[in-house]
Design a protein around this motif. Structure first.
Motif, PDB file in Angstrom:
ATOM      1  N   CYS A  18      37.296  43.260  42.713  1.00 40.11           N
ATOM      2  CA  CYS A  18      37.002  41.854  42.969  1.00 40.11           C
ATOM      3  C   CYS A  18      36.035  41.780  44.145  1.00 40.11           C
ATOM      4  O   CYS A  18      36.180  42.516  45.123  1.00 40.11           O
ATOM      5  N   ALA A  19      35.059  40.879  44.035  1.00 40.15           N
ATOM      6  CA  ALA A  19      34.075  40.710  45.096  1.00 40.15           C
ATOM      7  C   ALA A  19      34.195  39.316  45.684  1.00 40.15           C
ATOM      8  O   ALA A  19      34.097  38.322  44.968  1.00 40.15           O
ATOM      9  N   GLY A  20      34.420  39.253  46.994  1.00 42.74           N
ATOM     10  CA  GLY A  20      34.431  37.986  47.705  1.00 42.74           C
ATOM     11  C   GLY A  20      33.028  37.701  48.207  1.00 42.74           C
ATOM     12  O   GLY A  20      32.380  38.580  48.776  1.00 42.74           O
ATOM     13  N   LEU A  21      32.552  36.475  47.981  1.00 42.88           N
ATOM     14  CA  LEU A  21      31.184  36.091  48.330  1.00 42.88           C
ATOM     15  C   LEU A  21      31.191  34.776  49.098  1.00 42.88           C
ATOM     16  O   LEU A  21      32.119  33.976  48.963  1.00 42.88           O
ATOM     17  N   CYS A  22      30.132  34.553  49.872  1.00 42.57           N
ATOM     18  CA  CYS A  22      29.967  33.302  50.606  1.00 42.57           C
ATOM     19  C   CYS A  22      28.559  32.780  50.335  1.00 42.57           C
ATOM     20  O   CYS A  22      27.580  33.487  50.588  1.00 42.57           O
ATOM     21  N   ALA A  23      28.465  31.545  49.833  1.00 44.03           N
ATOM     22  CA  ALA A  23      27.165  30.976  49.458  1.00 44.03           C
ATOM     23  C   ALA A  23      26.211  30.887  50.645  1.00 44.03           C
ATOM     24  O   ALA A  23      25.011  31.116  50.496  1.00 44.03           O
ATOM     25  N   GLU A  24      26.735  30.577  51.815  1.00 49.03           N
ATOM     26  CA  GLU A  24      25.885  30.405  52.990  1.00 49.03           C
ATOM     27  C   GLU A  24      25.453  31.730  53.620  1.00 49.03           C
ATOM     28  O   GLU A  24      24.533  31.751  54.446  1.00 49.03           O
ATOM     29  N   PHE A  25      26.098  32.813  53.245  1.00 54.77           N
ATOM     30  CA  PHE A  25      25.760  34.152  53.750  1.00 54.77           C
ATOM     31  C   PHE A  25      25.623  35.098  52.549  1.00 54.77           C
ATOM     32  O   PHE A  25      26.477  35.954  52.315  1.00 54.77           O
ATOM     33  N   PRO A  26      24.541  34.952  51.770  1.00 58.25           N
ATOM     34  CA  PRO A  26      24.420  35.703  50.518  1.00 58.25           C
ATOM     35  C   PRO A  26      24.311  37.219  50.683  1.00 58.25           C
ATOM     36  O   PRO A  26      24.546  37.948  49.719  1.00 58.25           O
ATOM     37  N   SER A  27      24.012  37.688  51.877  1.00 58.40           N
ATOM     38  CA  SER A  27      23.912  39.138  52.076  1.00 58.40           C
ATOM     39  C   SER A  27      25.274  39.780  52.340  1.00 58.40           C
ATOM     40  O   SER A  27      25.375  41.001  52.381  1.00 58.40           O
ATOM     41  N   LEU A  28      26.321  38.963  52.508  1.00 54.70           N
ATOM     42  CA  LEU A  28      27.652  39.493  52.779  1.00 54.70           C
ATOM     43  C   LEU A  28      28.516  39.488  51.527  1.00 54.70           C
ATOM     44  O   LEU A  28      28.430  38.585  50.694  1.00 54.70           O
ATOM     45  N   SER A  29      29.360  40.494  51.424  1.00 52.42           N
ATOM     46  CA  SER A  29      30.361  40.536  50.345  1.00 52.42           C
ATOM     47  C   SER A  29      31.520  41.399  50.801  1.00 52.42           C
ATOM     48  O   SER A  29      31.403  42.176  51.753  1.00 52.42           O
ATOM     49  N   TRP A  30      32.656  41.250  50.112  1.00 45.99           N
ATOM     50  CA  TRP A  30      33.844  42.031  50.430  1.00 45.99           C
ATOM     51  C   TRP A  30      34.493  42.460  49.122  1.00 45.99           C
ATOM     52  O   TRP A  30      34.842  41.621  48.292  1.00 45.99           O
ATOM     53  N   LEU A  31      34.639  43.757  48.934  1.00 52.52           N
ATOM     54  CA  LEU A  31      35.272  44.287  47.722  1.00 52.52           C
ATOM     55  C   LEU A  31      36.739  44.585  47.989  1.00 52.52           C
ATOM     56  O   LEU A  31      37.094  45.090  49.058  1.00 52.52           O
ATOM     57  N   ALA A  32      37.583  44.273  46.998  1.00 52.80           N
ATOM     58  CA  ALA A  32      39.020  44.516  47.134  1.00 52.80           C
ATOM     59  C   ALA A  32      39.654  44.660  45.760  1.00 52.80           C
ATOM     60  O   ALA A  32      39.053  44.305  44.739  1.00 52.80           O
ATOM     61  N   GLN A  33      40.873  45.142  45.750  1.00 58.60           N
ATOM     62  CA  GLN A  33      41.600  45.334  44.494  1.00 58.60           C
ATOM     63  C   GLN A  33      42.075  44.018  43.878  1.00 58.60           C
ATOM     64  O   GLN A  33      42.178  43.904  42.661  1.00 58.60           O
ATOM     65  N   THR A  34      42.403  43.021  44.716  1.00 53.00           N
ATOM     66  CA  THR A  34      42.924  41.748  44.200  1.00 53.00           C
ATOM     67  C   THR A  34      42.026  40.594  44.647  1.00 53.00           C
ATOM     68  O   THR A  34      41.332  40.692  45.670  1.00 53.00           O
ATOM     69  N   PRO A  35      42.060  39.489  43.918  1.00 51.48           N
ATOM     70  CA  PRO A  35      41.283  38.320  44.327  1.00 51.48           C
ATOM     71  C   PRO A  35      41.688  37.803  45.713  1.00 51.48           C
ATOM     72  O   PRO A  35      40.838  37.401  46.502  1.00 51.48           O
ATOM     73  N   GLU A  36      42.968  37.838  46.000  1.00 52.23           N
ATOM     74  CA  GLU A  36      43.459  37.358  47.296  1.00 52.23           C
ATOM     75  C   GLU A  36      42.906  38.194  48.447  1.00 52.23           C
ATOM     76  O   GLU A  36      42.508  37.651  49.490  1.00 52.23           O
ATOM     77  N   GLU A  37      42.886  39.506  48.269  1.00 52.25           N
ATOM     78  CA  GLU A  37      42.336  40.389  49.301  1.00 52.25           C
ATOM     79  C   GLU A  37      40.834  40.188  49.471  1.00 52.25           C
ATOM     80  O   GLU A  37      40.314  40.228  50.590  1.00 52.25           O
TER      81      GLU A  37
END
Length: 55
Positions: A18-37
């Motif tokens: 799962c990849a967490g993304l932020c529209a205002e910071f498109p160069s940032l992302s966070w990968l994790a095993q679950t959506p919550e993480e």
């Protein structure tokens, strides 16, 4: 934590996580095993970046 940013979590087929993304910071992302993480991870990352920019 209160903020005014737009977050989303999507499945990354390429990474197999799962990849967490932020529209205002498109160069940032966070990968994790679950959506919550992924969601909590991207929020922490954005918060840390904002703190760094303020310093």
């Amino acid at each position: 934590m209160k903020d005014k940013y737009t977050y989303r979590v999507t499945w990354s087929r390429e990474d197999g996580k799962c990849a967490g993304l932020c529209a205002e910071f498109p160069s940032l992302s966070w990968l994790a095993q679950t959506p919550e993480e992924a969601f909590s991870g991207i929020r922490r990352l954005v918060s840390d970046c904002i703190s760094d920019m303020r310093d």
